[in-house]
Write an enzyme that holds these catalytic residues in place. Sequence first.
Site, PDB file in Angstrom:
ATOM      1  N   CYS A  51       1.372  -6.800  -3.684  1.00  0.00           N
ATOM      2  CA  CYS A  51       0.311  -6.781  -4.693  1.00  0.00           C
ATOM      3  C   CYS A  51       0.830  -7.360  -6.002  1.00  0.00           C
ATOM      4  O   CYS A  51       0.078  -7.888  -6.806  1.00  0.00           O
ATOM      5  CB  CYS A  51      -0.208  -5.372  -4.886  1.00  0.00           C
ATOM      6  SG  CYS A  51       1.105  -4.183  -5.135  1.00  0.00           S
ATOM      7  N   GLU A  97      -5.886   1.345  -6.244  1.00  0.00           N
ATOM      8  CA  GLU A  97      -4.735   0.445  -6.461  1.00  0.00           C
ATOM      9  C   GLU A  97      -5.029  -0.815  -5.645  1.00  0.00           C
ATOM     10  O   GLU A  97      -4.748  -0.874  -4.448  1.00  0.00           O
ATOM     11  CB  GLU A  97      -3.447   1.109  -5.949  1.00  0.00           C
ATOM     12  CG  GLU A  97      -3.072   2.393  -6.670  1.00  0.00           C
ATOM     13  CD  GLU A  97      -2.434   2.163  -8.028  1.00  0.00           C
ATOM     14  OE1 GLU A  97      -2.161   0.994  -8.386  1.00  0.00           O
ATOM     15  OE2 GLU A  97      -2.218   3.157  -8.738  1.00  0.00           O
TER      16      GLU A  97
HETATM   17  P1  NAD Z   1      -7.393  -3.800   3.203  1.00  0.00           P
HETATM   18  O1  NAD Z   1      -8.294  -3.581   2.055  1.00  0.00           O
HETATM   19  O2  NAD Z   1      -7.847  -4.676   4.303  1.00  0.00           O
HETATM   20  O3  NAD Z   1      -7.018  -2.395   3.879  1.00  0.00           O
HETATM   21  C1  NAD Z   1      -6.372  -1.368   3.158  1.00  0.00           C
HETATM   22  C2  NAD Z   1      -6.696  -0.033   3.783  1.00  0.00           C
HETATM   23  O4  NAD Z   1      -8.067   0.286   3.522  1.00  0.00           O
HETATM   24  C3  NAD Z   1      -6.541   0.017   5.297  1.00  0.00           C
HETATM   25  O5  NAD Z   1      -5.983   1.260   5.637  1.00  0.00           O
HETATM   26  C4  NAD Z   1      -7.980  -0.105   5.793  1.00  0.00           C
HETATM   27  O6  NAD Z   1      -8.191   0.454   7.060  1.00  0.00           O
HETATM   28  C5  NAD Z   1      -8.727   0.664   4.715  1.00  0.00           C
HETATM   29  N1  NAD Z   1     -10.142   0.305   4.518  1.00  0.00           N
HETATM   30  C6  NAD Z   1     -10.670  -0.926   4.484  1.00  0.00           C
HETATM   31  N2  NAD Z   1     -11.988  -0.860   4.195  1.00  0.00           N
HETATM   32  C7  NAD Z   1     -12.288   0.447   4.046  1.00  0.00           C
HETATM   33  C8  NAD Z   1     -13.489   1.158   3.761  1.00  0.00           C
HETATM   34  N3  NAD Z   1     -14.628   0.526   3.548  1.00  0.00           N
HETATM   35  N4  NAD Z   1     -13.427   2.500   3.672  1.00  0.00           N
HETATM   36  C9  NAD Z   1     -12.258   3.155   3.865  1.00  0.00           C
HETATM   37  N5  NAD Z   1     -11.101   2.542   4.171  1.00  0.00           N
HETATM   38  C10 NAD Z   1     -11.108   1.200   4.246  1.00  0.00           C
HETATM   39  O7  NAD Z   1      -6.004  -4.329   2.584  1.00  0.00           O
HETATM   40  P2  NAD Z   1      -4.709  -4.871   3.320  1.00  0.00           P
HETATM   41  O8  NAD Z   1      -4.966  -6.226   3.872  1.00  0.00           O
HETATM   42  O9  NAD Z   1      -4.129  -3.829   4.225  1.00  0.00           O
HETATM   43  O10 NAD Z   1      -3.701  -4.973   2.084  1.00  0.00           O
HETATM   44  C11 NAD Z   1      -3.634  -6.053   1.212  1.00  0.00           C
HETATM   45  C12 NAD Z   1      -4.327  -5.773  -0.102  1.00  0.00           C
HETATM   46  O11 NAD Z   1      -3.838  -4.563  -0.678  1.00  0.00           O
HETATM   47  C13 NAD Z   1      -4.032  -6.834  -1.144  1.00  0.00           C
HETATM   48  O12 NAD Z   1      -5.209  -7.117  -1.851  1.00  0.00           O
HETATM   49  C14 NAD Z   1      -2.997  -6.177  -2.046  1.00  0.00           C
HETATM   50  O13 NAD Z   1      -2.923  -6.729  -3.343  1.00  0.00           O
HETATM   51  C15 NAD Z   1      -3.492  -4.776  -2.049  1.00  0.00           C
HETATM   52  N6  NAD Z   1      -2.420  -3.854  -2.439  1.00  0.00           N
HETATM   53  C16 NAD Z   1      -2.500  -3.302  -3.686  1.00  0.00           C
HETATM   54  C17 NAD Z   1      -1.479  -2.461  -4.115  1.00  0.00           C
HETATM   55  C18 NAD Z   1      -1.513  -1.852  -5.493  1.00  0.00           C
HETATM   56  O14 NAD Z   1      -0.790  -0.894  -5.713  1.00  0.00           O
HETATM   57  N7  NAD Z   1      -2.317  -2.348  -6.420  1.00  0.00           N
HETATM   58  C19 NAD Z   1      -0.401  -2.168  -3.271  1.00  0.00           C
HETATM   59  C20 NAD Z   1      -0.381  -2.731  -2.001  1.00  0.00           C
HETATM   60  C21 NAD Z   1      -1.402  -3.579  -1.597  1.00  0.00           C
END
Ligand code: NAD
Length: 511
Positions: A298, A264
């Site tokens: 998002c 997601e």
């Molecule tokens: P992010 O990708 O920086 O982090 C999200 C999560 O992933 C965190 O818990 C982080 O620790 C973990 N993570 C990061 N890299 C990883 C890896 N290589 N392996 C395992 N875990 C890893 O995102 P963010 O800044 O927290 O959130 C914003 C983003 O999330 C935006 O792009 C937003 O659109 C998206 N988002 C999407 C949805 C959806 O349902 N489509 C919902 C909410 C947020």
Amino acid sequence: MTKNIFEALGIREKNGGTIIGLRESFDNKKIKEISSFSPANNRKLADVTITSREEFNQTIFEARKAFKEWRKVPPPQRGDIIRQYGDILRKHKSELGQLVSREMGKSLQEGKGEVQEMIDICDYAVGLSRQLYGKTIASERPNHHMLERWHPLGIVGIISAFNFPVAVWSWNAMIALVCGNVCVWKPSEKTPLCAIACQNLLVRILRENGINTAISSVINGDRTVGNWMTSDPAVNLVSATGSIRMGREVAVEVGKRLGKLILELGGNNAMIISPQANMDLALNASVFGAIGTAGQRCTSTRRLIIHDSIYDDFVDKLKNAYKQINVGDPLDEDNHMGPLIDQDAVDNYLSALNQIRKEGGKFIVEGGLYTEKKLESNFYVKPCVAEISPDANIVREETFAPILYVLRYNTFEEALTIQNSTSQGLSSSIITENVREAEYFISSEGSDCGIANVNIGTSGAEIGGAFGGEKDTGGGRESGSDAWKVYMRRQTITINFGSDIPLAQGISFDF
Ligand code: NAD
């Protein structure tokens, strides 16, 4: 006030402010911590212990053991546990909503709204617990009975983003648990306290019912901890919510071991405003979609695709509406918009403003930092509106901030082409009273997004539908409809109740 919230949510303080993580056994070890800050005032809320590799292994070991018991519990009884969790969330909606608002920085209304989404998904999961149906299929062989059953997968690993620190977990966990799985949650390192609070409330219910608390665990830390989970073959399904960058990394790790995956990821959501739109509706939907959660959803509206004949008039109305937006402390209900999450987010916002200028964009409503009023942290930014070419590179990126692009169109086909021109495919919307346009928009030739709304903005979604997006958004679906099937494995069963064994392809053995 913070103390009362912490107390109600079972968050304990130690050594003058350090918050214990989830297991007291951490006490004797050299503990590493992450600090949780409120972006509203940049004050530290707490230090939270980071999970060590050894503790991660132990968590997975305990989860596997717990799965063996939990999968035997009849689904309606699992549903009853989720019902009780929904009840405790109702009781503590105010405190948890305040914690969400404080730690993540979204408005108090949105914080409580997020907890309401948790309650809604609990209700949904309770109903689902009596509806995990399989099919009976006509067999081509005499005296044979063919059917499909759905079984739990095992461990579901949930990775969540900072912007929905409680709801996204519950969308996954409540459905996964009702299906008979156990869950391990790696929340965002920016909002660890919210996760601890959700976990504490759940543990209270599990203990009261004599259920092994290892059916749901939280592991805290950054992507290193997330990576332990994505690379562990014991984790049968990884449901990861976050940036597209994260999704690409997680997909490789989980793909290497052929694990199951729900992604997601980021969106770049557009709203088409037709000449036959209800203008008041379009205006409200645009402003809420663009500035809600300070543009950090998002599903935030990032692009308005406006028909040339109403463009000037609509943009004037937009300008006027933006003058009335109050930015400030998210816990003050008079404010419409709080801060961004941290300095990195502010830097990304500022760099996007520069990029807009470089690519020939013109600001209808100026962006930037506040110099004219004193706010309690440096993370508050001005919501802005820029007129720019739909082909500009910056328009194709998801800048997680309150920046709204206004784009002009002449023909409906042109509007659709612009709408579908980004690599992300989460949410989309059209505001029109014209039934032909509306129907075309939701047809197979229309919007290419996972969510297509008519006369509703792009932002937010009801839990009853399956939620997710196409293209770079990752293709995953969670929450309602039949998304539960992703959390289960399908077994095709054939029973022969005759005394012959008809072999396939007409083959016969003469023994
Ligand atoms: P992010 O990708 O920086 O982090 C999200 C999560 O992933 C965190 O818990 C982080 O620790 C973990 N993570 C990061 N890299 C990883 C890896 N290589 N392996 C395992 N875990 C890893 O995102 P963010 O800044 O927290 O959130 C914003 C983003 O999330 C935006 O792009 C937003 O659109 C998206 N988002 C999407 C949805 C959806 O349902 N489509 C919902 C909410 C947020």
